[in-house]
Structures are given as structure tokens and as C-alpha cells.
Design an enzyme around this catalytic site. Structure first.
Site, mmCIF file in Angstrom:
data_model
loop_
_atom_site.group_PDB
_atom_site.id
_atom_site.type_symbol
_atom_site.label_atom_id
_atom_site.label_comp_id
_atom_site.label_asym_id
_atom_site.label_seq_id
_atom_site.Cartn_x
_atom_site.Cartn_y
_atom_site.Cartn_z
ATOM 1 N N SER A 150 36.354 -44.998 -12.576
ATOM 2 C CA SER A 150 35.160 -45.977 -12.201
ATOM 3 C C SER A 150 34.207 -46.319 -13.480
ATOM 4 C CB SER A 150 34.134 -45.355 -11.177
ATOM 5 O OG SER A 150 34.873 -44.970 -10.124
ATOM 6 N N CYS A 176 29.491 -41.884 -4.349
ATOM 7 C CA CYS A 176 30.765 -42.100 -5.413
ATOM 8 C C CYS A 176 31.212 -40.558 -5.611
ATOM 9 C CB CYS A 176 30.448 -42.728 -6.639
ATOM 10 S SG CYS A 176 31.871 -42.759 -7.704
ATOM 11 N N ASP A 224 32.592 -45.515 -3.198
ATOM 12 C CA ASP A 224 33.803 -45.662 -4.356
ATOM 13 C C ASP A 224 34.153 -43.926 -4.519
ATOM 14 O OD1 ASP A 224 35.377 -46.095 -6.334
ATOM 15 O OD2 ASP A 224 33.622 -45.984 -7.790
ATOM 16 N N TRP A 252 37.495 -41.252 -3.979
ATOM 17 C CA TRP A 252 38.733 -40.780 -4.170
ATOM 18 C C TRP A 252 39.019 -39.269 -4.014
ATOM 19 C CZ3 TRP A 252 35.150 -41.919 -7.966
ATOM 20 C CH2 TRP A 252 35.078 -40.780 -9.199
HETATM 21 C C1 LIG Z 1 38.937 -46.034 -7.228
HETATM 22 C C2 LIG Z 1 39.088 -44.633 -8.161
HETATM 23 C C3 LIG Z 1 38.348 -44.323 -9.208
HETATM 24 C C4 LIG Z 1 38.377 -43.189 -9.894
HETATM 25 N N1 LIG Z 1 37.353 -42.793 -10.568
HETATM 26 C C5 LIG Z 1 37.512 -41.822 -11.326
HETATM 27 C C6 LIG Z 1 36.406 -41.378 -12.346
HETATM 28 O O1 LIG Z 1 35.458 -41.947 -12.575
HETATM 29 N N2 LIG Z 1 36.506 -40.242 -12.942
HETATM 30 C C7 LIG Z 1 37.662 -39.393 -12.619
HETATM 31 O O2 LIG Z 1 37.798 -38.325 -13.458
HETATM 32 N N3 LIG Z 1 38.292 -39.834 -11.730
HETATM 33 C C8 LIG Z 1 38.694 -40.899 -11.177
HETATM 34 N N4 LIG Z 1 39.560 -41.005 -10.056
HETATM 35 C C9 LIG Z 1 40.763 -40.077 -10.143
HETATM 36 C C10 LIG Z 1 41.509 -40.621 -11.234
HETATM 37 O O3 LIG Z 1 42.164 -41.818 -11.045
HETATM 38 C C11 LIG Z 1 42.869 -39.551 -11.575
HETATM 39 O O4 LIG Z 1 43.413 -39.298 -10.142
HETATM 40 C C12 LIG Z 1 42.211 -38.309 -12.020
HETATM 41 O O5 LIG Z 1 41.690 -38.569 -13.060
HETATM 42 C C13 LIG Z 1 43.822 -37.641 -12.224
HETATM 43 O O6 LIG Z 1 44.397 -38.277 -13.068
HETATM 44 P P1 LIG Z 1 45.849 -37.479 -13.849
HETATM 45 O O7 LIG Z 1 46.809 -38.323 -14.165
HETATM 46 O O8 LIG Z 1 45.113 -36.736 -14.892
HETATM 47 O O9 LIG Z 1 46.372 -36.195 -12.623
HETATM 48 P P2 LIG Z 1 47.714 -36.333 -12.033
HETATM 49 O O10 LIG Z 1 48.868 -36.086 -12.852
HETATM 50 O O11 LIG Z 1 47.670 -37.571 -11.045
HETATM 51 O O12 LIG Z 1 47.408 -35.210 -11.288
HETATM 52 C C14 LIG Z 1 46.422 -34.893 -10.032
HETATM 53 C C15 LIG Z 1 47.227 -34.532 -8.886
HETATM 54 O O13 LIG Z 1 47.539 -32.970 -9.132
HETATM 55 C C16 LIG Z 1 47.120 -32.474 -7.879
HETATM 56 N N5 LIG Z 1 46.129 -31.208 -8.106
HETATM 57 C C17 LIG Z 1 44.932 -31.551 -8.964
HETATM 58 N N6 LIG Z 1 44.227 -30.338 -8.791
HETATM 59 C C18 LIG Z 1 45.023 -29.467 -8.294
HETATM 60 C C19 LIG Z 1 44.899 -28.299 -7.797
HETATM 61 N N7 LIG Z 1 43.530 -27.569 -8.401
HETATM 62 N N8 LIG Z 1 45.671 -27.554 -7.317
HETATM 63 C C20 LIG Z 1 46.923 -28.200 -6.788
HETATM 64 N N9 LIG Z 1 47.092 -29.464 -6.982
HETATM 65 C C21 LIG Z 1 46.170 -30.079 -7.604
HETATM 66 C C22 LIG Z 1 46.813 -33.330 -6.661
HETATM 67 O O14 LIG Z 1 48.128 -33.438 -6.245
HETATM 68 C C23 LIG Z 1 46.451 -34.344 -7.780
HETATM 69 O O15 LIG Z 1 46.491 -35.591 -6.849
HETATM 70 C C24 LIG Z 1 39.479 -42.300 -9.360
HETATM 71 C C25 LIG Z 1 40.427 -42.615 -8.691
HETATM 72 C C26 LIG Z 1 40.329 -43.805 -7.957
HETATM 73 C C27 LIG Z 1 41.360 -44.288 -6.960
HETATM 74 N N1 LIG Z 2 43.241 -36.183 -7.458
HETATM 75 C C1 LIG Z 2 42.626 -35.643 -8.555
HETATM 76 O O1 LIG Z 2 43.393 -35.123 -9.306
HETATM 77 C C2 LIG Z 2 41.216 -35.340 -8.853
HETATM 78 C C3 LIG Z 2 40.849 -34.985 -10.269
HETATM 79 C C4 LIG Z 2 39.405 -34.832 -10.438
HETATM 80 C C5 LIG Z 2 38.565 -34.900 -9.299
HETATM 81 N N2 LIG Z 2 39.023 -35.336 -8.102
HETATM 82 C C6 LIG Z 2 38.116 -35.350 -7.088
HETATM 83 O O2 LIG Z 2 36.923 -35.500 -7.383
HETATM 84 C C7 LIG Z 2 35.912 -34.707 -6.915
HETATM 85 C C8 LIG Z 2 34.861 -34.604 -8.042
HETATM 86 O O3 LIG Z 2 35.246 -33.948 -9.015
HETATM 87 P P1 LIG Z 2 34.662 -33.411 -10.130
HETATM 88 O O4 LIG Z 2 35.045 -32.215 -11.065
HETATM 89 O O5 LIG Z 2 33.576 -34.378 -10.753
HETATM 90 O O6 LIG Z 2 33.289 -32.367 -9.432
HETATM 91 P P2 LIG Z 2 32.855 -30.829 -9.289
HETATM 92 O O7 LIG Z 2 32.441 -30.771 -10.441
HETATM 93 O O8 LIG Z 2 34.151 -30.313 -8.859
HETATM 94 O O9 LIG Z 2 31.909 -30.920 -8.222
HETATM 95 C C9 LIG Z 2 30.491 -31.526 -8.428
HETATM 96 C C10 LIG Z 2 29.590 -30.912 -7.645
HETATM 97 O O10 LIG Z 2 29.734 -31.278 -6.031
HETATM 98 C C11 LIG Z 2 29.901 -29.911 -5.502
HETATM 99 N N3 LIG Z 2 30.452 -30.138 -4.010
HETATM 100 C C12 LIG Z 2 31.506 -29.371 -3.784
HETATM 101 N N4 LIG Z 2 31.670 -29.823 -2.611
HETATM 102 C C13 LIG Z 2 30.705 -30.592 -1.868
HETATM 103 C C14 LIG Z 2 30.369 -31.188 -0.855
HETATM 104 N N5 LIG Z 2 31.260 -31.055 0.188
HETATM 105 N N6 LIG Z 2 29.381 -31.869 -0.684
HETATM 106 C C15 LIG Z 2 28.400 -32.085 -1.881
HETATM 107 N N7 LIG Z 2 28.846 -31.705 -2.855
HETATM 108 C C16 LIG Z 2 30.005 -30.629 -3.211
HETATM 109 C C17 LIG Z 2 30.168 -28.975 -6.402
HETATM 110 O O11 LIG Z 2 30.084 -27.917 -5.978
HETATM 111 P P3 LIG Z 2 30.811 -26.531 -5.878
HETATM 112 O O12 LIG Z 2 31.883 -26.776 -6.671
HETATM 113 O O13 LIG Z 2 30.030 -25.260 -6.306
HETATM 114 O O14 LIG Z 2 31.052 -26.171 -4.477
HETATM 115 C C18 LIG Z 2 29.462 -29.344 -7.682
HETATM 116 O O15 LIG Z 2 28.519 -28.974 -7.771
HETATM 117 C C19 LIG Z 2 36.453 -33.386 -6.659
HETATM 118 O O16 LIG Z 2 35.927 -32.753 -5.738
HETATM 119 C C20 LIG Z 2 38.058 -33.900 -6.333
HETATM 120 O O17 LIG Z 2 38.105 -34.124 -4.918
HETATM 121 C C21 LIG Z 2 40.337 -35.527 -8.011
#
Ligand SMILES: Cc1cc2nc3c(=O)[nH]c(=O)nc-3n(C[C@H](O)[C@H](O)[C@H](O)COP(=O)(O)OP(=O)(O)OC[C@H]3O[C@@H](n4cnc5c(N)ncnc54)[C@H](O)[C@@H]3O)c2cc1C
Ligand SMILES: NC(=O)c1ccc[n+]([C@@H]2O[C@H](COP(=O)([O-])OP(=O)(O)OC[C@H]3O[C@@H](n4cnc5c(N)ncnc54)[C@H](OP(=O)(O)O)[C@@H]3O)[C@@H](O)[C@H]2O)c1
Ligand SMILES: Cc1cc2nc3c(=O)[nH]c(=O)nc-3n(C[C@H](O)[C@H](O)[C@H](O)COP(=O)(O)O)c2cc1C
Length: 788
Positions: A568, A740, A785, A787
Site C-alpha cells: 500500500s 488497513c 485495504d 491482506w
Molecule cells: C493489497 C496488498 C497490500 C499490501 N500492503 C502491504 C504493506 O503496505 N506493507 C507490508 O508490509 N505488506 C503489505 N502486503 C503484504 C505483502 O504483499 C507481502 O505479502 C509481504 O511483504 C510478505 O512478502 P515476502 O515476499 O517478504 O514474504 P513471502 O516470501 O511471500 O512469505 C510470506 C509467507 O510466509 C508465510 N509466513 C509468514 N510468517 C509466517 C510465520 N510466522 N509462520 C509460518 N509461516 C509464515 C506465510 O505463508 C506467508 O504468506 C500487502 C499485500 C496486499 C495483497
Molecule cells: N503474509 C505475510 O507474509 C504477512 C507479512 C506481514 C504482515 N502480514 C499481516 O499483516 C498484519 C500486520 O502486520 P504488522 O507486523 O504490521 O503488525 P503487528 O506489528 O504484528 O501488529 C500491529 C498491532 O496490531 C495488534 N493486533 C494483533 N491482533 C489484533 C487484532 N485482532 N485486532 C487489532 N489489533 C491487533 C498487535 O498486537 P499484538 O501483536 O500484541 O497482539 C500490534 O499491536 C499481520 O497481522 C499479518 O497478518 C502478513
């Protein structure tokens, strides 16, 4: 010379031509007076003359891009001159004839002009008796027309495109929009359409089309964007035919980009009669989103309304649970239903079927080898706008700083320079970046498989009719394929395990791999625990199964494509038109097998230093438009809820509201709810937020520090504390709510908080409160917004 010509034209218009024009003006009640016409002509002619005379107008117009836009044909200077001369001739010739007709010699011109100017409009007598065009006029006009036709006919032919030795590229050589004709020609009776953004639905479509062979049928996977979907009703022309739809959902229940036109067409196709069309749908979605599997559900229902025959129930895949398992289970029930419907039997042939054949190149010029480009070869060396998902821009990184003051995580702020790229963005849009895999992992894969990664190869589709010639841009090296094009870090899907099983020399490994790919409860449980829960990627599987050593080309054929990652945008284009800001958290976690898994994009971004050995670090990126937009009227209040990296788009919103204020605009209430773990650790953009609050850009700033006390405090707790004020803002002042960040828990919990507020202050039941929020969403006043 120019002056003489101008004078000549002036005389021409003021003598013969003016009589006629004046007559015309009178006849049609138009103001074509000498003065009016003269000034108009002068303006036009002084502009045109240089072009006509020197034959440069093409080159000149070309340079002001107006003609570029109109795509006018290229032509030589000679042709331009010829055209200019013809007009010249017409002017002069016409002048002479008119002068002759009114009995003038060259020397008498000036007096006629004077007389004409002195005349007050009564001189209609000579012209009413004269026809508007003389025969000489007609001849001259014909000459001009013929010359113009000649010019167009003989205009410079485009340079022939040099023929290259048939090197396969990603671009399909043939584009056929009729899938019916293609199916008939290639004897296919099953077509699997996919609506896919990040490749999963496409992968499922490929698997289903491959499956067909086991049932004595022939299938093809198809992108609805590439075919004319209006032909669907004609599928019944093919005996025993079936259309399968694998449809993913995005946004607010929207279709994927490649399914947008199909979706629009379906909505407008009330008159279509799909009687005789056999179909089934598998929907891909994620339960954490409000509109779960909306697109799949819509296609399924709509085709039924249009009288198509559903031959098997809608399948529902949940990416929040186990999408692979949902698909495999649906597929296991689906094929027997197909067999029953068409009266066919499975051949029992479960042998692996290769889709691509390997070609190794030994003497290829490296200039013709893809080195990570997403679309056009050498597009990274020779950047040309417009930039998009197939032609990303290499944006230099100008800032890369750590945001958090403490803790084990790494939260970062990046700035990408888009100067000169013509890229435009709005606050709320997403930036997509194309990351690369960690070279250490790639090298380890090469070592485990015992291959030279620098061999140049092509994987060519065995189905010559397929639009997809290669699984990734070819020719390329294994190293480039594993670094830039293939996903080597996510856990492989069961079809990959199934296909690779044949290469395990230990029968036990082979059996386990086949079991994991089956739909038996035991197999599913094994896949869940050994692959998914253990977070094993392909390298970990190869390391933990020493008897499994597949050929690298087959592995490359099976692995899914590495996807772009979205972020974003954390800036406003009003304040930073040439920069895009990103706020991201680096993904890194330990797995149950004792490994450390690192997120591909975030770890790659983390290492994108502003200056890398004197070179600028760049990031291939493009912009994806979103619906996440500030209200049109700045006076509307906004309520922003974004804990953690969910703050990103709100940094853009805050900048934009501040900019509007500076422009002297009246700006409504701007309320921010931010959440983080500890005030002293990960209070992102603390300075900027507090400054915005001080300057009045933020009218309220609420921060929930979840771990600074015993009981967790989250944004929704602060929302509920401020419920009365929030209800007034939403219900009375037309506030827009924005959420978001985390889709899995936070977004849902925040929504529940707003339900509760509506119940309490609106006197609503829970159902009414839910409807109330849903209506706000439909009106664009509750936007998410999120994810997971
Ligand atoms: C519309 C949109 C907007 C987004 N905006 C933002 C943003 O503003 N900032 C931001 O930081 N991200 C944002 N994301 C998420 C971002 O796109 C990536 O998914 C994220 O940065 C992780 O990418 P990566 O390639 O580093 O990780 P990847 O190589 O894709 O690995 C992530 C995967 O690792 C696994 N994983 C992660 N943590 C764990 C765990 N603790 N235990 C087990 N498995 C785990 C999950 O399967 C996860 O899907 C956004 C996603 C979308 C779809
Ligand atoms: N797919 C991916 O690889 C990926 C990567 C990055 C982030 N994400 C997603 O993006 C989110 C944001 O990540 P981040 O690292 O920026 O956040 P973060 O620092 O883990 O969390 C931000 C704040 O939100 C709080 N929080 C946890 N659960 C909540 C709930 N149900 N309602 C409201 N607040 C809550 C956290 O509290 P506590 O932690 O103390 O509970 C923390 O204070 C993550 O939760 C994760 O789902 C996904
Ligand atoms: C930004 C984003 C928005 C999404 N929106 C929805 C949604 O509204 N409804 C839904 O059921 N699934 C939603 N999903 C989940 C995807 O549909 C799901 O992950 C699917 O498997 C993706 O398929 P694809 O890889 O073929 O694009 C969303 C996923 C993302 C990343």
C-alpha cells in the site's frame, strides 16, 4: 518570398474569393465580412505558410506529439512539398481565374482591394450571377485530390521487420480469439477458463485440463481475456463438451483483472441462451474477506440463470484454510460425476504427462537470453513507458531506513524514485514489486540436484496450439529461472509432489509422496503435517528426502511462477509526485524443522541499499490502481484505522489532507487509530503522526500499545471508548471509515466494534447493524485495504 506570397494570397481572398464568400454568407445568414474573414485568414495563414512552403510540417507536428497520438502515416519531405505546392497552385490558380473573371490585371489589384474594403456589402451583383466554383476550380481541386491520393498511396512503406531465427519467446505466435474453432481443430472437448491474479486459479485450470486425458477426453486451459466469451453458447456444437471455470475473487468481491471483461459481459448478457452448455465452477477465495468467493458464486449462478447445465456442484476453496485440500477433494468427486454424465470411464492411466520439452542451447548469443525480464527481452536495459505488470519500471531506491527503535523485527520505510517514468499514482493505490529469490537458496538447489545452473535452456510447450509457449521467459538459464521466475519458497502443492514421486529411488519416499497427493484422509493429514505445518519448501523437501532427485527441467516445469508483491503506497502524489513510499515489515520465522524461512520480497527490499558499490539499487515496479480513496469532498470527516504496517496508506492520506489545508481548502475531521506493540519499540512514524496532530491535520490521534500493559489494548478497544463521538461522525456527519492491515483478525474485529456502536447508538439489532455497515461499504463509506 514569404511576404510576396502572403500579399498574393491577401489579394486573392480580397478579390475573387471574397465576393463568393460574402454571397455565401448572405445566403446562409453568416457573418463573413472582409474584416472578420481577413483576420481569421491571417491568423490561419501566417501559421500554415511556413509549413506549406518549406515542407516541414510533418516533422514539426510529429515533434508536438499531436500527430503521434493520431497515428498519422509517416511520409517523405518530398510528398509534403508536393502537397504544399498543390495547395499553393490552387490558391494562385483560383486567384488568377477570379481576377480574370472580374476583369483585373495584376496592377489593378490594390485598387480593387481598396474598393472592396470601401464597399459596404452592396456588391452582391457580380457574384449572384457567378457560380461558386468555376470549371478551372474544379480542375485544380481534382489535381489536389489526385495528388493527395497519390501521396497516401505512395507514402513510405514501414521498414520490414528483420526476421530472426525462430527463437521462442513468451509472446504467443498465434492469437486466436475463437476457442470453439481452436477446440474443433485440436479435438478438444473440455475448456478450463481461469480468473487468476497470482496464478493459483491458472494452476488449477492447468491441472484440470491435464486430468481430462485420464478420462479419454482432451482439455485446454484458457484465459478468458484472450478469447471471445460470447461463443460460450456455441460450445454445445462440440459433442460431450464441458466448460470449467476456476475463478478467484479480489477486492470487494471483484473479479481478477483477466476476468473483468467476462464478468461485465455476463452481467449484460440477459439475452444469451446457454442451453446445452455443460459447466461447473471451482471458486478460489479466502474466508477472512467479506465477499467470500463472490466471483465463483456469481459465475455459477449466472450461468444457471442463462439456462446452462451445471454438471457438478460449485467448489469452494478457502485460502485461509487449505485451498489445495479443498481443490483436491472437489476434484476427486468432480471427475466421477463427469464420467457419469458423459458415460465415459477413467483409463486408469495415472502416468505423469510432461507439458514442456527441454532444449539446451550451446551456442546462443547471450543477448538473446532472458536475464530476469518480465516481458520484453532487454527491457531492463532499454526502458520504455508505459510501465505496467508486463513492463515494470526500474525505480531507484532513494531512501531505505529502519522504522522501529527496538525489538527483533525489522520494519522499514523505502522511497522509490519514479522521476521520468511518466508513472502517476493516487493515495490509496498499491505498488507492485517483482522480487528475486535469495541466491543462496538457488545455489543450494543447484548443489542438491548436482546441476550446472548456467546452462541456457528453453522449455517448449509440446502442445503447439497452446497460447502459452513456455512456462517462463525462454531461452534463459536455470539460475535465472530459479532466481527470477519460479517460486521456490512456498510449500509445493500436491500435484508437484505427485509428479516428482517417480524420481524418488526409495519406494517408501515414493509411496509417501503419492499418498500426500491423494485425497485419502491419511494422505491429507500427512501433507498437512509434513509439508504445510513444517513450512517445508522444495529445498527442504529435497534435503529431507535424499532419495528424491528429480531432473531440474521437470522441477522447473512444475514450480509455480514467482509473483509480484503488493504494498500500500505510503505517500501522497500531491506532496511526492516523483516518489513512492513503502512501509513494510520483514518476514522471517523459524520452522518446526529448525530452519529459518525468510520472506522473498521483504528480505530482498531490506538489502536494497541506496547505493550499492556506487551503483543505484533499483526495484522493478508498477502501480496497481485501487478503490481505496479519500472522499471526493475534503470537508467529509475521515476515520482511519491501521495498526502495524496498516498505517501505510494513511501516511499518504494524512499528507494529502495536510496539502489540501495548505492550499486553503476546508478539510473535515481527520481521525487516526494506530496500534503497535510497544511505544518505545514500533510506534511507526511517531514524529510525523504527532506533528500532524499538533498542526491540526490530524484532529484526533489514538494509539493502542498492545503490549505495554498486562491486558492487550487494540485499536478496536479505543474505538469503543470513543463510540459516541464516532457514531455522530458516521451517522450525522457522513464520515468515511478506512481500515488497513491484517485481514485475518483485526479487520473483522474492527468491523464488529462498529456493529456494536451502531447497535448501541442507532438502536439497531445485530442484523440491522450489520446491514447498516454493509450499506456504508456499498456507498464507498467503509473501505478496507487488507491482506493476510
Ligand atoms: C493489497 C496488498 C497490500 C499490501 N500492503 C502491504 C504493506 O503496505 N506493507 C507490508 O508490509 N505488506 C503489505 N502486503 C503484504 C505483502 O504483499 C507481502 O505479502 C509481504 O511483504 C510478505 O512478502 P515476502 O515476499 O517478504 O514474504 P513471502 O516470501 O511471500 O512469505 C510470506 C509467507 O510466509 C508465510 N509466513 C509468514 N510468517 C509466517 C510465520 N510466522 N509462520 C509460518 N509461516 C509464515 C506465510 O505463508 C506467508 O504468506 C500487502 C499485500 C496486499 C495483497
Ligand atoms: N503474509 C505475510 O507474509 C504477512 C507479512 C506481514 C504482515 N502480514 C499481516 O499483516 C498484519 C500486520 O502486520 P504488522 O507486523 O504490521 O503488525 P503487528 O506489528 O504484528 O501488529 C500491529 C498491532 O496490531 C495488534 N493486533 C494483533 N491482533 C489484533 C487484532 N485482532 N485486532 C487489532 N489489533 C491487533 C498487535 O498486537 P499484538 O501483536 O500484541 O497482539 C500490534 O499491536 C499481520 O497481522 C499479518 O497478518 C502478513
Ligand atoms: C488483496 C486480496 C484481496 C482478496 N479479496 C478476496 C475477496 O474479496 N474474497 C475472497 O473470497 N477472497 C479474496 N482474496 C483471496 C484470493 O481470492 C485467493 O487467495 C485466491 O486463491 C487467489 O487466486 P489467484 O492466485 O489465482 O489470484 C483476496 C486476496 C488478496 C491478496
Amino acid at each position: 518570398m514569404v511576404q510576396g506570397f502572403v500579399q498574393c494570397l491577401q489579394c486573392y481572398y480580397q478579390s475573387g474569393c471574397l465576393y463568393r464568400l460574402r454571397a455565401l454568407g448572405e445566403r446562409h445568414n453568416m457573418d463573413l465580412t472582409v474584416e472578420g474573414f481577413q483576420s481569421w485568414m491571417w491568423k490561419g495563414l501566417t501559421f500554415l505558410l511556413p509549413f506549406l512552403f518549406f515542407g516541414h510540417f510533418w516533422q514539426l507536428f510529429n515533434s508536438i506529439s499531436l500527430f503521434n497520438m493520431a497515428q498519422l502515416p509517416d511520409c517523405t519531405e518530398g510528398q509534403v512539398l508536393l502537397c504544399g505546392l498543390c495547395f499553393h497552385l490552387l490558391f494562385l490558380g483560383n486567384f488568377l481565374t477570379t481576377s480574370r473573371r472580374v476583369g483585373l490585371g495584376g496592377g489593378e489589384l490594390q485598387s480593387i482591394i481598396m474598393a472592396d474594403q470601401a464597399a459596404d456589402g452592396d456588391q452582391t451583383i457580380p457574384v449572384t450571377s457567378e457560380p461558386l466554383f468555376s470549371s478551372l476550380d474544379y480542375i485544380l481541386i481534382s489535381v489536389v485530390l489526385c495528388s493527395v491520393i497519390y501521396w497516401f498511396m505512395s507514402r513510405k512503406k514501414p521498414e520490414p521487420i528483420p526476421e530472426f531465427r525462430s527463437l521462442e519467446t513468451t509472446t504467443p505466435t498465434t492469437r486466436e480469439t475463437s476457442f470453439i474453432e481452436k477446440m474443433k481443430r485440436t479435438n478438444k472437448n473440455i475448456i478450463v477458463f481461469y480468473g487468476s491474479q497470482t496464478g493459483t486459479a491458472e494452476e488449477f485450470a492447468n491441472r484440470l485440463s491435464k486430468d481430462a486425458q485420464r478420462y479419454g477426453m482432451k482439455g485446454m486451459a484458457a484465459d478468458p481475456e484472450e478469447y471471445s466469451m460470447g461463443e460460450l453458447s456455441r460450445l454445445s456444437e462440440i459433442p460431450n463438451s464441458l466448460a470449467i471455470f476456476c475463478m478467484a475473487t479480489y477486492g470487494e468481491g471483484d473479479p481478477t483483472d483477466n476476468a473483468q471483461d467476462f464478468y461485465d459481459w455476463l452481467q449484460e448478457s440477459d439475452d444469451e441462451d446457454m442451453t446445452g452448455l455443460n459447466y461447473t465452477v471451482f471458486a478460489l477465495g479466502n474466508k477472512t474477506y467479506e465477499h467470500y468467493n463472490a466471483m465463483g458464486k456469481y459465475v455459477d449462478k449466472r450461468l444457471e440463470e442463462l439456462k446452462a447445465t451445471r454438471i457438478f456442484d460449485l467448489g469452494m476453496g478457502d485460502d485461509d484454510g487449505n485451498l489445495e485440500e479443498d481443490f483436491v477433494s472437489w476434484r476427486e468427486r468432480f471427475w466421477p460425476a463427469v464420467c457419469e454424465h458423459f458415460g465415459v470411464e477413467a483409463s486408469g492411466d495415472d502416468a505423469s504427462i510432461r507439458q514442456y520439452e527441454l532444449k539446451e542451447h550451446t551456442d546462443l548469443n547471450m543477448n538473446k537470453v532472458y536475464s530476469g525480464e518480465i516481458g520484453r527481452l532487454k527491457s531492463f536495459d532499454n526502458q520504455k513507458p508505459p510501465f505496467d505488470s508486463k513492463n515494470p519500471f526500474l525505480a531507484p531506491v532513494t531512501v531505505n531506513r529502519k522504522l522501529n527503535k527496538g525489538g527483533e523485527r525489522h520494519l522499514m520505510h523505502l522511497e522509490l524514485d519514479i522521476s521520468g517514468s511518466k508513472i502517476r499514482y493516487e493515495s490509496g493505490d498499491h505498488v507492485a514489486v517483482f522480487p528475486i529469490n535469495d541466491p543462496t537458496l538457488v545455489n543450494k538447489l543447484g548443489q542438491v540436484l548436482g546441476v550446472d545452473l548456467d546452462v541456457v535452456i528453453s522449455l517448449n510447450n509440446l502442445d503447439e496450439e497452446s497460447n502459452k509457449k513456455h512456462p517462463f521467459p525462454c531461452p534463459t538459464t536455470y539460475r535465472t529461472a530459479l532466481t527470477h521466475y519460479l517460486d521456490i519458497t512456498n510449500s509445493p502443492r500436491t500435484n508437484v509432489l505427485y509428479e516428482l514421486a517417480q524420481y524418488a529411488s526409495d519406494p517408501k519416499d515414493q509411496e509417501n509422496m503419492r499418498k500426500m497427493a491423494s485425497s485419502s484422509p491419511e494422505g491429507k493429514a500427512l501433507y498437512q503435517s509434513w509439508v504445510l505445518d513444517a513450512c517445508r519448501n522444495i529445498l527442504a523437501i529435497l534435503e529431507d528426502m535424499p532419495s528424491l532427485r528429480p531432473p531440474i527441467d521437470h522441477l522447473c516445469e512444475l514450480l509455480p511462477r514467482l509473483q509480484a508483491r503488493y504494498y500500500s503506497i505510503a505517500s501522497s502524489s500531491k506532496v511526492h509526485p516523483n516518489h513512492i513510499h513503502i512501509c513494510a515489515v520483514v518476514v522471517e520465522y523459524n520452522t518446526p524443522t529448525g530452519r529459518t524461512n525468510k520472506g522473498v520480497a521483504t528480505n530482498w527490499l531490506k538489502n536494497k541499499l541506496v547505493s550499492d558499490n556506487g551503483h543505484k539499487s533499483t526495484v522493478p515496479m508498477y502501480i496497481r490502481k485501487s478503490q481505496f480513496r479519500l472522499p471526493f469532498k475534503p470537508t467529509n470527516p475521515v476515520i482511519m484505522v491501521g495498526p502495524g504496517t496498516g498505517i501505510a496508506p494513511f501516511m499518504g492520506f494524512i499528507q494529502e489532507r495536510g496539502w489540501l489545508k495548505k492550499q486553503g481548502k476546508e478539510v473535515g475531521e481527520t481521525v487516526m487509530y494506530f496500534g503497535c506493540r510497544h511505544r518505545e519499540e514500533d510506534y511507526l512514524y511517531q514524529e510525523e503522526l504527532e506533528e500532524a496532530a499538533q498542526s491540526g491535520v490530524l484532529t484526533q490521534l489514538h494509539v493502542a500499545f498492545s503490549r505495554d500493559q498486562e491486558q492487550k489494548v487494540y485499536v478496536q478497544h479505543l474505538i469503543k471508548k470513543n463510540k459516541e463521538n464516532l457514531w455522530k461522525m458516521v451517522h450525522t456527519d457522513n464520515a468515511h471509515i478506512y481500515v488497513c492491515g491484517d485481514a485475518r483478525n483485526m479487520a473483522r474485529d474492527v468491523q464488529t466494534a462498529f456493529h456494536e456502536i451502531a447497535e448501541e447508538f442507532g438502536g439497531m439489532t445485530r442484523t440491522q447493524a450489520t446491514d447498516y455497515i454493509k450499506k456504508l461499504m456499498t456507498k464507498g463509506r467503509y473501505s478496507q485495504d487488507v491482506w493476510s
